[in-house]
Write an enzyme that holds these catalytic residues in place. Structure first.
Site, PDB file in Angstrom:
ATOM      1  CG  HIS A  82      -1.743   1.202   1.416  1.00 37.46           C
ATOM      2  ND1 HIS A  82      -3.024   1.322   0.934  1.00 37.46           N
ATOM      3  CD2 HIS A  82      -1.476   2.372   2.049  1.00 37.46           C
ATOM      4  CE1 HIS A  82      -3.513   2.507   1.252  1.00 37.46           C
ATOM      5  NE2 HIS A  82      -2.583   3.158   1.932  1.00 37.46           N
ATOM      6  CD  GLU A  83       1.776   3.364   3.702  1.00 34.86           C
ATOM      7  OE1 GLU A  83       1.871   4.430   3.058  1.00 34.86           O
ATOM      8  OE2 GLU A  83       0.835   3.116   4.483  1.00 34.86           O
ATOM      9  CG  HIS A  86       0.506   6.290  -0.250  1.00 36.01           C
ATOM     10  ND1 HIS A  86      -0.367   7.334  -0.443  1.00 36.01           N
ATOM     11  CD2 HIS A  86      -0.071   5.502   0.690  1.00 36.01           C
ATOM     12  CE1 HIS A  86      -1.414   7.191   0.345  1.00 36.01           C
ATOM     13  NE2 HIS A  86      -1.261   6.084   1.044  1.00 36.01           N
ATOM     14  CD  GLU A 113      -4.886   6.356   2.465  1.00 32.08           C
ATOM     15  OE1 GLU A 113      -4.651   5.167   2.751  1.00 32.08           O
ATOM     16  OE2 GLU A 113      -4.000   7.225   2.419  1.00 32.08           O
TER      17      GLU A 113
END
Length: 325
Positions: A82-83, A86, A113
């Protein structure tokens, strides 16, 4: 039952772009272990540390990804992906520009998100892997269990990715036993099987609400009680009490059961998988032969399971139940 999904919007295009970014990044990695996942991020470091209620964060100014060292390994893995998403998103000026043109404020943060969850799923669960599992096992609880195991992610994370790639009318659910509080009995209530997470394939208007109880005589409950996989004609147990006919495939695993509900339309339309067209559910009596490989004509080699009585919002799909759809 949930509301019908909205028509395709700018968000759908952004999700497609995010999947492409993640797939392109993943194609250049030497593997999918923790260190390999970081291989393509030049100059960005990874740090594990206690973070309280937060699962992780990406700090673009200091070029560091932080992961909570006190959560389950599969959750750490999804958080890392997930990061990384980003970082990939921040590196795509065109996508960022489109998002800022379309959204603002809290809605912009929510969309970002959501996109990072989409990217994480694409990075850890490539389309090729999911299509291969659907070809081998069909849209079943077994396919869900295999995806979670091979991708080393939680069953809930795997559920959304599998639903997104399933081309037929199927509802998936992860169910587990929960204790029910009953103030009238003083010492607390008993236990019952309930839905922990649910998602449906594209075009299906419904999914099961979290906390929906599963009746004791339902195939999902019977599979968990007997520890035997079970597949037979049954129904979707909506919280409202409505029972929608479905072909239920339940795969018990530890203290939970992974379930697929193939809706009636599937019988006539079949399923187009990555390599062949399969009819699903397989035609035949409710007595189901469970597979450990591929279904062959609606029967298979395997264990007999008969009719047994019948950034930073943590970014996890458990908290955003329909993000991958």
């Amino acid at each position: 039952m949930t509301d019908p999904a909205p028509p395709p919007t700018a968000l759908a295009a952004a999700k497609t772009r995010m999947r492409d970014l993640a797939a392109s990044y993943g194609a250049g990695l030497p593997g999918r272990d923790t260190h390999s996942l970081m291989h393509g991020l030049d100059g960005i470091t990874l740090t594990f540390m206690p973070m309280g209620q937060r699962d992780g964060a990406y700090d673009p100014e200091h070029r560091v990804i932080l992961i909570n060292s006190q959560v389950r390994p599969e959750r750490q893995r999804f958080t890392l992906a997930h990061e990384i998403s980003h970082a990939l998103l921040l590196g795509d000026d065109d996508l960022l520009s489109d998002l800022h043109d379309e959204y603002e404020g809290d809605r912009l943060e929510q969309v970002i998100e959501t996109l990072c969850n989409v990217g994480a799923a694409a990075l850890l669960m490539p389309a090729e892997l999911i299509d291969d599992l659907l070809t081998r096992f069909g849209p079943t609880g077994r396919a869900l269990a295999e995806l979670a195991r091979r991708a080393d992610v939680s069953a809930t994370s795997a559920l959304y990715a599998l639903a997104e790639r399933t081309p037929s009318s199927v509802i998936y659910a992860v169910c587990a036993v929960t204790r029910q509080d009953d103030e009238s009995e003083g010492a607390g209530g008993g236990k019952e099987l309930t839905v922990r997470a649910s998602s449906a394939s594209a075009g299906v208007k419904y999914s099961l609400s979290v906390g929906t109880p599963v009746p004791d005589d339902h195939p999902a409950a019977l599979a968990l009680d007997t520890r035997l996989p079970l597949a037979q004609d049954s129904y979707v147990p909506f919280r409202s009490g409505r029972r929608m006919p479905a072909y239920v495939d339940a795969f018990p695993e530890r203290q939970r059961v992974l379930v697929s509900f193939a809706l009636p339309a599937v019988r006539s339309e079949g399923i187009r998988t990555g390599r062949k067209l399969q009819e699903w559910p397989p035609e035949g009596p409710a007595l189901a032969l469970r597979i450990s490989g591929s279904w062959i004509g609606g029967h298979s080699r395997g264990t007999l399971a008969g009719e047994l009585g019948g950034h930073y919002r943590h970014g996890h799909p458990e908290r955003h139940p329909r993000q991958f759809q």
